[in-house]
Design a protein around this motif. Structure first.
Motif, mmCIF file in Angstrom:
data_model
loop_
_atom_site.group_PDB
_atom_site.id
_atom_site.type_symbol
_atom_site.label_atom_id
_atom_site.label_comp_id
_atom_site.label_asym_id
_atom_site.label_seq_id
_atom_site.Cartn_x
_atom_site.Cartn_y
_atom_site.Cartn_z
ATOM 1 N N ARG A 48 0.832 -1.209 0.000
ATOM 2 C CA ARG A 48 0.000 0.000 0.000
ATOM 3 C C ARG A 48 0.862 1.253 0.000
ATOM 4 N NH1 ARG A 48 -3.023 -1.132 4.806
ATOM 5 N NH2 ARG A 48 -3.286 -3.325 4.424
ATOM 6 N N PHE A 49 1.977 1.226 0.705
ATOM 7 C CA PHE A 49 2.886 2.361 0.732
ATOM 8 C C PHE A 49 3.454 2.626 -0.658
ATOM 9 C CE2 PHE A 49 7.285 3.893 1.018
ATOM 10 C CZ PHE A 49 7.052 5.137 1.590
ATOM 11 N N PHE A 50 3.914 1.556 -1.346
ATOM 12 C CA PHE A 50 4.486 1.721 -2.673
ATOM 13 C C PHE A 50 3.433 2.069 -3.724
ATOM 14 C CE2 PHE A 50 8.181 -0.716 -1.036
ATOM 15 C CZ PHE A 50 9.120 0.251 -1.303
ATOM 16 N N SER A 51 2.166 1.714 -3.476
ATOM 17 C CA SER A 51 1.126 2.029 -4.459
ATOM 18 C C SER A 51 0.850 3.528 -4.527
ATOM 19 C CB SER A 51 -0.156 1.258 -4.152
ATOM 20 O OG SER A 51 -0.747 1.738 -2.972
ATOM 21 N N ARG A 52 1.366 4.288 -3.586
ATOM 22 C CA ARG A 52 1.253 5.743 -3.678
ATOM 23 C C ARG A 52 2.117 6.278 -4.812
ATOM 24 N NH1 ARG A 52 2.023 7.022 2.708
ATOM 25 N NH2 ARG A 52 0.062 6.116 3.380
ATOM 26 N N PHE A 53 3.204 5.595 -5.101
ATOM 27 C CA PHE A 53 4.150 6.035 -6.124
ATOM 28 C C PHE A 53 3.977 5.280 -7.443
ATOM 29 C CE2 PHE A 53 6.180 6.220 -1.903
ATOM 30 C CZ PHE A 53 6.183 7.587 -1.748
ATOM 31 N N ILE A 54 3.649 3.999 -7.364
ATOM 32 C CA ILE A 54 3.470 3.148 -8.536
ATOM 33 C C ILE A 54 2.073 2.530 -8.437
ATOM 34 C CG2 ILE A 54 4.328 1.133 -9.784
ATOM 35 C CD1 ILE A 54 6.990 1.521 -8.322
ATOM 36 N N PRO A 55 1.251 2.643 -9.488
ATOM 37 C CA PRO A 55 -0.098 2.053 -9.409
ATOM 38 C C PRO A 55 -0.044 0.523 -9.449
ATOM 39 C CG PRO A 55 0.296 3.004 -11.563
ATOM 40 C CD PRO A 55 1.480 3.352 -10.725
ATOM 41 N N ILE A 56 -0.173 -0.095 -8.269
ATOM 42 C CA ILE A 56 -0.094 -1.553 -8.136
ATOM 43 C C ILE A 56 -1.418 -2.063 -7.568
ATOM 44 C CG2 ILE A 56 1.070 -3.456 -6.989
ATOM 45 C CD1 ILE A 56 3.505 -1.684 -6.705
ATOM 46 N N LYS A 57 -1.967 -3.121 -8.185
ATOM 47 C CA LYS A 57 -3.160 -3.787 -7.671
ATOM 48 C C LYS A 57 -2.879 -5.278 -7.607
ATOM 49 C CE LYS A 57 -6.339 -0.390 -9.462
ATOM 50 N NZ LYS A 57 -7.451 -0.114 -10.354
ATOM 51 N N ALA A 58 -3.280 -5.911 -6.509
ATOM 52 C CA ALA A 58 -3.034 -7.335 -6.317
ATOM 53 C C ALA A 58 -4.271 -8.135 -6.705
ATOM 54 C CB ALA A 58 -2.672 -7.608 -4.861
ATOM 55 N N TYR A 59 -4.055 -9.234 -7.423
ATOM 56 C CA TYR A 59 -5.138 -10.102 -7.884
ATOM 57 C C TYR A 59 -4.827 -11.553 -7.551
ATOM 58 C CZ TYR A 59 -7.003 -6.249 -10.633
ATOM 59 O OH TYR A 59 -7.529 -5.056 -11.027
ATOM 60 N N HIS A 60 -5.882 -12.361 -7.610
ATOM 61 C CA HIS A 60 -5.795 -13.796 -7.377
ATOM 62 C C HIS A 60 -6.577 -14.461 -8.506
ATOM 63 C CE1 HIS A 60 -6.090 -17.557 -5.101
ATOM 64 N NE2 HIS A 60 -7.348 -17.586 -5.482
#
Length: 73
Positions: A48-60
């Motif tokens: 969540r911290f890094f998603s402020r800088f890089i748009p990252i979403k986790a999937y399954h």
């Protein structure tokens, strides 16, 4: 001795690249099976911290149970 060290280092790098190849994607399709049957999962506080800088979403993936992250989607 150096040959053993370089061989082990090479195997570790190869394993890390394989892991990244199967767990990072730039589209919603699963990088392991190629299907689009995903489910969002909760992320760690570090993600969540890094998603402020890089748009990252986790999937399954529901088909092959692979967990992966999508960057930039």
């Amino acid at each position: 001795m150096k040959l053993v060290f370089y061989s082990i280092a090479g195997l570790v790098i190869l394993a890390a690249l394989t892991y990244l190849y199967l767990h990072i994607s730039f589209s919603i399709k699963c990088p392991k099976c190629g299907k689009i049957d995903e489910e969002r999962i909760t992320r760690s506080s570090l993600a969540r911290f890094f998603s402020r800088f890089i748009p990252i979403k986790a999937y399954h993936c529901r088909k092959c149970w692979n967990e992966y992250v999508v960057i930039g989607h």
